[in-house]
Design an enzyme around this catalytic site. Structure first.
Site, PDB file in Angstrom:
ATOM      1  N   LYS A 136       0.673  -1.705   0.113  1.00  0.00           N
ATOM      2  CA  LYS A 136       0.343   0.276  -0.171  1.00  0.00           C
ATOM      3  C   LYS A 136       0.917   0.832   0.027  1.00  0.00           C
ATOM      4  O   LYS A 136       1.587   1.416   1.151  1.00  0.00           O
ATOM      5  CB  LYS A 136      -1.022  -0.526   1.064  1.00  0.00           C
ATOM      6  CG  LYS A 136      -2.312   1.115   1.046  1.00  0.00           C
ATOM      7  CD  LYS A 136      -3.174   0.503   2.153  1.00  0.00           C
ATOM      8  CE  LYS A 136      -4.392   1.715   2.161  1.00  0.00           C
ATOM      9  NZ  LYS A 136      -5.074   1.415   0.766  1.00  0.00           N
TER      10      LYS A 136
HETATM   11  N1  PY5 Z   1      -7.621  -1.966  -2.985  1.00  0.00           N
HETATM   12  C1  PY5 Z   1      -6.920  -1.108  -2.627  1.00  0.00           C
HETATM   13  C2  PY5 Z   1      -5.963  -0.571  -3.986  1.00  0.00           C
HETATM   14  C3  PY5 Z   1      -7.252   0.133  -1.641  1.00  0.00           C
HETATM   15  O1  PY5 Z   1      -6.973   1.042  -1.704  1.00  0.00           O
HETATM   16  C4  PY5 Z   1      -7.986  -0.950  -0.638  1.00  0.00           C
HETATM   17  C5  PY5 Z   1      -8.232   0.278   1.120  1.00  0.00           C
HETATM   18  C6  PY5 Z   1      -9.010  -1.126  -0.940  1.00  0.00           C
HETATM   19  C7  PY5 Z   1      -8.599  -2.933  -2.041  1.00  0.00           C
HETATM   20  C8  PY5 Z   1      -9.188  -2.615   1.005  1.00  0.00           C
HETATM   21  O2  PY5 Z   1      -8.401  -2.999   1.424  1.00  0.00           O
HETATM   22  P1  PY5 Z   1      -8.595  -2.837   2.367  1.00  0.00           P
HETATM   23  O3  PY5 Z   1     -10.189  -3.880   2.853  1.00  0.00           O
HETATM   24  O4  PY5 Z   1      -7.449  -3.928   3.340  1.00  0.00           O
HETATM   25  O5  PY5 Z   1      -9.542  -1.398   3.348  1.00  0.00           O
HETATM   26  N2  PY5 Z   1      -8.287   1.207   0.285  1.00  0.00           N
HETATM   27  C9  PY5 Z   1      -8.111   2.451   1.516  1.00  0.00           C
HETATM   28  C10 PY5 Z   1      -9.339   2.270   3.186  1.00  0.00           C
HETATM   29  O6  PY5 Z   1      -9.049   2.796   3.840  1.00  0.00           O
HETATM   30  C11 PY5 Z   1      -7.882   3.416   1.518  1.00  0.00           C
HETATM   31  C12 PY5 Z   1      -9.586   4.656   0.164  1.00  0.00           C
HETATM   32  C13 PY5 Z   1      -8.511   5.904  -0.284  1.00  0.00           C
HETATM   33  O7  PY5 Z   1     -10.390   1.831   2.721  1.00  0.00           O
END
Ligand code: PY5
Length: 304
Positions: A156
């Site tokens: 990330k």
């Molecule tokens: N894929 C991407 C590219 C992500 O940035 C995120 C999370 C996910 C999948 C989902 O991962 P998780 O379930 O571990 O959150 N995105 C971040 C979030 O906090 C940033 C969003 C702006 O949800």
């Protein structure tokens, strides 16, 4: 955005307005930094952070993949997060840890000192409260998800989000609410900040990690919840046209939580609203994060 009194920065709480960095911060220029998105929920036993240690473990893994040494252990980051949430008296909201290379040298080979900050603030439904019940309209973006042969896509990393931002803007500027990105091989990858699932003939299907996606913690939670509910979960590649054949589709993510998808590229998905399987998983998910299901207490880290 809604502010709170303090942000944790390099080992101590500083006032929100004093959490600053120099304009020559290395990560600001080149994107080589790592971050997390975590949520805290209000439960009857106080505020609980959802899968906190798993998020800090991913932060540490992400750092490793960009050759960054985190100056704190996972346990130290876990306690710093709890301290930040508690001192701000945040009942529920979003937590954003970030580790970045600071000011020093500007050459690409520089190894400037790593700074870590943990901020938190109240943040409601990412795609809007209504979306959780109604679902969102999506566009398959013309921008492909960054390729794992070019960058370590399982990390990330701050700079990777330029890809997500362009896809998001592509979707919203075309009148949709969210984007779906294919990978360079033409299979479905994920949303700009969410993983994606489809329901077809009673099976739950989601792209495999080899599709170059982020290994979402919400994705993992939903897979485990679905399996506990005796559903069949399949991790396999999904072609773009298979999205249109789905009975249901939804996004998962810390910010997006479980958001139904009701339309893709102008084509209605299933009944064009939140489907029954999505609703069942979504409602279980909210029960769990809000501390209403003892079986999943292991996923909750109480701040006090
Ligand atoms: N894929 C991407 C590219 C992500 O940035 C995120 C999370 C996910 C999948 C989902 O991962 P998780 O379930 O571990 O959150 N995105 C971040 C979030 O906090 C940033 C969003 C702006 O949800």
């Amino acid at each position: 955005m809604q502010t709170v009194p303090y942000i944790w920065m390099d080992g101590r709480l500083v006032k929100w307005e004093d959490a600053k960095t120099h304009v020559l911060t290395f990560t600001l220029h080149y994107g080589a930094g790592v971050f997390e998105g975590i949520r805290a929920y209000k439960t009857h036993k106080g505020t609980a952070v959802f899968r906190l240690k798993d998020h800090m473990k991913r932060l540490s893994d992400s750092a490793k993949k960009i050759r960054m040494k985190l100056p704190y252990s996972i346990d130290e980051l876990v306690s710093a997060t709890k301290e930040t949430v508690a001192s701000n008296k945040l009942e529920a909201g979003y937590i954003r840890p970030i580790a970045f290379f600071g000011y020093g040298e500007m050459g690409l080979k520089a190894k400037n000192r790593t700074s870590v900050a943990i901020a938190c603030w109240p943040w409601g439904a990412y795609l809007g409260e209504a979306a959780l019940a109604k679902g969102v309209r999506c566009k398959v973006s013309s921008w492909r998800r960054i390729d794992s042969r070019t960058l370590p896509t399982s990390a990330k990393v701050c700079g990777f989000y330029v890809n997500s931002i362009l896809a998001s803007l592509d979707a919203t500027e075309s009148g949709y609410e969210e984007a779906i990105l294919l990978n360079t091989g033409g299979n479905v990858a994920e949303g700009p900040g969410e993983n994606i699932f489809v329901v077809k003939d009673g099976q739950l299907i989601t792209p495999p990690l080899s599709a170059g996606i982020l290994e979402g913690i919400t994705r993992d939670s939903i897979i485990r919840i679905a399996k506990d509910m005796k559903m069949t979960v399949v991790e396999r590649n999904i072609k773009q046209d298979q999205l249109f054949d789905a009975d249901e589709a939804f996004f998962t993510g810390t910010a997006a939580e479980v958001t139904p998808i009701r339309e893709i590229d102008g084509i209605q998905i299933g009944e064009g609203r939140r489907g029954p399987v999505t609703e069942k998983l979504q409602s279980k998910f909210y029960d769990i994060v809000k501390g209403k299901d003892r079986k999943y207490y292991k996923w909750l880290d109480f701040v006090k």
